[in-house]
Design a protein around this motif. Structure first.
Motif, PDB file in Angstrom:
ATOM      1  N   LEU A 150      -5.196   2.089 -13.586  1.00 49.07           N
ATOM      2  CA  LEU A 150      -6.081   1.949 -12.435  1.00 49.07           C
ATOM      3  C   LEU A 150      -5.397   1.107 -11.374  1.00 49.07           C
ATOM      4  N   LEU A 151      -5.307   1.651 -10.155  1.00 47.73           N
ATOM      5  CA  LEU A 151      -4.704   0.908  -9.049  1.00 47.73           C
ATOM      6  C   LEU A 151      -5.809   0.378  -8.150  1.00 47.73           C
ATOM      7  N   ARG A 170      -7.317   5.354  -8.316  1.00 48.09           N
ATOM      8  CA  ARG A 170      -7.124   4.219  -7.417  1.00 48.09           C
ATOM      9  C   ARG A 170      -8.350   3.954  -6.549  1.00 48.09           C
ATOM     10  N   THR A 171      -8.345   2.779  -5.939  1.00 47.60           N
ATOM     11  CA  THR A 171      -9.315   2.485  -4.888  1.00 47.60           C
ATOM     12  C   THR A 171      -8.519   2.240  -3.612  1.00 47.60           C
ATOM     13  N   THR A 174       0.419   7.512  -6.098  1.00 46.78           N
ATOM     14  CA  THR A 174      -0.660   8.488  -6.203  1.00 46.78           C
ATOM     15  C   THR A 174      -0.349   9.803  -5.492  1.00 46.78           C
ATOM     16  N   THR A 180      -7.725  11.958  -4.726  1.00 48.23           N
ATOM     17  CA  THR A 180      -7.377  10.946  -5.727  1.00 48.23           C
ATOM     18  C   THR A 180      -8.329  10.955  -6.922  1.00 48.23           C
ATOM     19  N   ASP A 230      -6.515  -1.554  -4.667  1.00 50.90           N
ATOM     20  CA  ASP A 230      -5.881  -1.999  -3.422  1.00 50.90           C
ATOM     21  C   ASP A 230      -6.772  -3.052  -2.758  1.00 50.90           C
ATOM     22  N   ALA A 243     -13.468   5.631  -9.639  1.00 54.53           N
ATOM     23  CA  ALA A 243     -12.100   5.789 -10.135  1.00 54.53           C
ATOM     24  C   ALA A 243     -12.098   5.823 -11.664  1.00 54.53           C
ATOM     25  N   THR A 279       0.837  -1.205   0.000  1.00 53.67           N
ATOM     26  CA  THR A 279       0.000   0.000   0.000  1.00 53.67           C
ATOM     27  C   THR A 279       0.872   1.254   0.000  1.00 53.67           C
ATOM     28  N   ASN A 314      -3.806  12.393 -10.549  1.00 56.85           N
ATOM     29  CA  ASN A 314      -5.058  11.849 -11.093  1.00 56.85           C
ATOM     30  C   ASN A 314      -5.337  12.429 -12.476  1.00 56.85           C
ATOM     31  N   ILE A 355      -3.713   8.543 -13.285  1.00 55.76           N
ATOM     32  CA  ILE A 355      -3.735   7.418 -12.344  1.00 55.76           C
ATOM     33  C   ILE A 355      -4.933   7.568 -11.415  1.00 55.76           C
ATOM     34  N   PHE A 398       1.543   2.088  -3.453  1.00 52.56           N
ATOM     35  CA  PHE A 398       0.372   2.750  -4.040  1.00 52.56           C
ATOM     36  C   PHE A 398       0.307   4.215  -3.608  1.00 52.56           C
TER      37      PHE A 398
END
Lengths: 252, 358
Positions: free
Chosen positions: A173-174, A82-83, A50, B227, A176, A165, A43, A76, A80, A46
């Motif tokens: 796309l990340l 992410r969740t 980000t 984000t 987690d 996202a 993490t 972003n 990129i 990640f």
């Protein structure tokens, strides 16, 4: 040229070296897995990708552009999304609004237009609704568009987070731990969803996961982290048969 | 769009309630059933309702606790009173009053913006404390401010009247702790009610716009908001500035209702900021209608209870506790849900069945 190029990335929290000499190359369209025991620094990687953490060493290139140390919002915009492992939805807003917030930068009208409800407000909002419902329907969430996000069942909250996202139109796309807390059936659904969004949105995916069935089932390549360092890297089948990996992660 | 429809219904009911109350009060006044004291409280009720709506935007939608909103109200009140007095004989009544509103609101917005830049670097308790300090600074500076105007232009001093060095024909507009006296009393109940309704509609529009959604996203989860690419600082600034502007608007209304405007602790200081926060919290955070109702009830209650001199404060405190329980106690909330006493249920029962707006 790779879509994501990470070279000798590292971060220290005081005396603790959380991630060290992390290298990663992801080609366009790949589905890449990042695995490792708890506390290995997945993490954290990640969070550096980000911009939530600023890396102490190393460089990150997205599509050839240096994005190291940039602000999260700008990263972003660069592509990129992410969740999160612990779901972070906008709980007090509807499912539809969550996706519309993801669409924020793709559609534009000013604050004044919104307050005074000028004609542009109505036309843009209509387009946003349409686009948001389109994304939601991919996940089968369009029927729940008016439900408060926090009232959704757990599995659907995870899907909504992915939908949000994707609404930011990312190239990478990340995810987690997308299958965390899911039962086998939900995990199976998730695998189908991931396959579907790759096809529908043409997005490259990097995911952290503990569920080995999911990892071996869908990931094309893997990187294994242990104590903040890369233990093994390459094609999924090769990596999972690496004796070092089996020793450190899967158990002897 | 059921959700949107519900909140639109709620707005329409709120406006309906305000119009009905306005008519009741006007009729009571015309038939002589309203004491002049009560009649005199109507404009301040609207003014403080506006400030409460402004603060609710900050507390409920931006999610930051501000204890300095009396300060923004103060800025709006004094700049507009100053303007109205300076141009008392040069600009006709109506355009001057409109300009006073624009200037008072704009100045409060400007102060809100300038204060927000350092303040929004903080959050939670720290932000509350710093806004409290800024509110007090504004009040205290205005308390020691002397402004006069004569043939040579505007004179400023923070010492005393003499150091202004005015020419014989000059006029002192802001006179230190004595404040501004002789502001034209142009705020009527009708104007106040119209303004309140307009502001309620505009804040509703704001909350349901692209910017409003972004502000709420930041409140709900700042990291997630970042984000998805939201510029956090920009939207926090916009929301705080808007909130200060609405408080300033309330200030303008308030200033043009009294002949002597002073920056005392009770009108614009810490006490008032806390009082407005009480209106917001008891009316329900994020609930603009609640803010208006709580302001009206709590502002008028001491006057209504005048007949019961000795028990006045006792009853007032009981009402505070009851309101608090009604809005926040989990047991009562459950009971309300079961028996249809939630805002949504009441709206459905009595609200106009309006077709989808969008």
């Amino acid at each position: 040229m790779s879509l994501l190029e990470v070279s000798s990335l590292g971060i220290s929290f005081g005396g603790l070296r959380a991630v060290d000499e992390f290298n990663l190359n992801i080609e366009k369209g790949e589905l890449y897995g990042l695995i490792g025991p708890n506390g290995a620094g997945k993490t954290t990687v990640f969070n550096m990708l980000t911009g939530i953490y600023k890396p102490t060493d190393g460089k990150i290139f997205l599509d050839g552009k240096d994005i190291t140390g940039k602000k999260t919002a700008d990263i972003n915009k660069a592509g990129i999304a992410r969740t999160f492992q612990n779901i972070r939805l906008f709980g007090d807003q509807s499912v539809l609004d969550n996706v519309k917030i993801g669409l924020h930068n793709s559609f534009e009208y000013g604050t004044g237009t919104g307050i005074l409800r000028l004609p542009k407000y109505f036309s843009v909002e209509k387009e946003m609704d349409k686009k948001a419902l389109e994304i939601l329907s991919v996940f089968g969430l369009d029927k729940e568009a008016d439900v408060l996000a926090s009232n959704l069942p757990y599995g659907k909250q995870r899907q909504l987070e992915i939908a949000r996202a994707l609404a930011t139109n990312p190239s990478l796309l990340l995810l987690d731990e997308p299958a965390a807390g899911m039962n086998p059936n939900e995990t199976k659904d998730l695998m189908n969803t991931i396959a579907l969004i790759r096809k529908e949105f043409g997005v490259t995916i990097l995911l952290i996961e503990h569920d080995m069935k999911l990892v071996s089932g869908i990931c094309e390549k893997l990187t294994v982290l242990n104590f903040g360092r890369v233990l093994s890297q390459g094609e999924t089948s090769t990596v999972l048969n690496d004796p070092e990996v089996i020793k450190a992660y899967l158990g002897e | 769009m059921k959700n949107l429809n519900k909140s639109t219904q709620k707005l329409l009911t709120t406006i309906g309630i305000i119009i009905v109350l306005y008519l009741v009060v006007t009729i009571m006044e015309a038939t002589g059933n309203l004491s002049s004291l009560m009649g005199g409280l109507m404009v301040p009720v609207c003014a403080f309702s506006l400030v409460a709506v402004g603060l609710n935007l900050c507390v409920g939608y931006l999610g930051e606790l501000s204890l300095g909103h009396a300060g923004f109200m103060c800025v709006g009140a004094f700049t507009s009173a100053f303007f109205s007095k300076v141009f008392m004989n040069t600009i006709p009544d109506v355009p001057r009053f409109i300009l006073a509103f624009i200037i008072g609101t704009a100045m409060a917005a400007l102060f809100g913006f300038l204060i927000a830049i350092p303040v929004l670097r903080l959050s939670g308790d720290y932000l509350a404390i710093v806004t409290l300090a800024f509110g007090e600074i504004i009040k205290n500076v205005i308390n020691t401010l002397y402004v006069g105007i004569d043939g040579n232009g505007i004179h400023l001093s923070i010492k005393d009247m003499l150091s202004l060095g005015m020419e014989p024909g000059g006029q002192v507009i802001v006179n230190g702790a004595q404040g501004v006296t002789g502001t034209p009393r142009q705020s009527t109940f009708l104007i106040s009610v119209i303004l309140l309704i307009v502001v309620l509609i505009l804040t509703y529009n704001f909350v349901h716009s692209r910017t409003g959604r972004a502000v709420q996203a930041i409140r709900d989860n700042q990291i997630a908001a970042e984000t998805v690419g939201l510029p956090i600082t920009k939207y926090k600034l916009i929301a705080f500035t808007l909130s200060a502007a609405i408080a300033g608007l309330g200030g303008v209304l308030f200033a043009h209702n009294i002949s002597s405007l002073q920056a005392t602790t009770n009108t614009f200081g810490y006490n008032m900021s806390i009082m407005i926060l009480v209106y917001v919290v008891l009316g329900g955070i994020g609930n603009f209608r609640g803010s208006v109702i709580a302001t009206a009830v709590l502002y008028l209650l001491p006057e209504l209870l005048r007949g019961m001199q000795n028990y006045r404060m006792l009853i007032y405190s009981v009402v505070l506790i009851v309101l608090m329980l009604f809005n926040w106690a989990p047991g009562i909330l459950k009971w309300r849900e079961k028996h249809g006493f939630t805002a949504a249920a009441v709206t459905q029962k009595f609200g106009k069945k309006k077709k989808e707006v969008q």
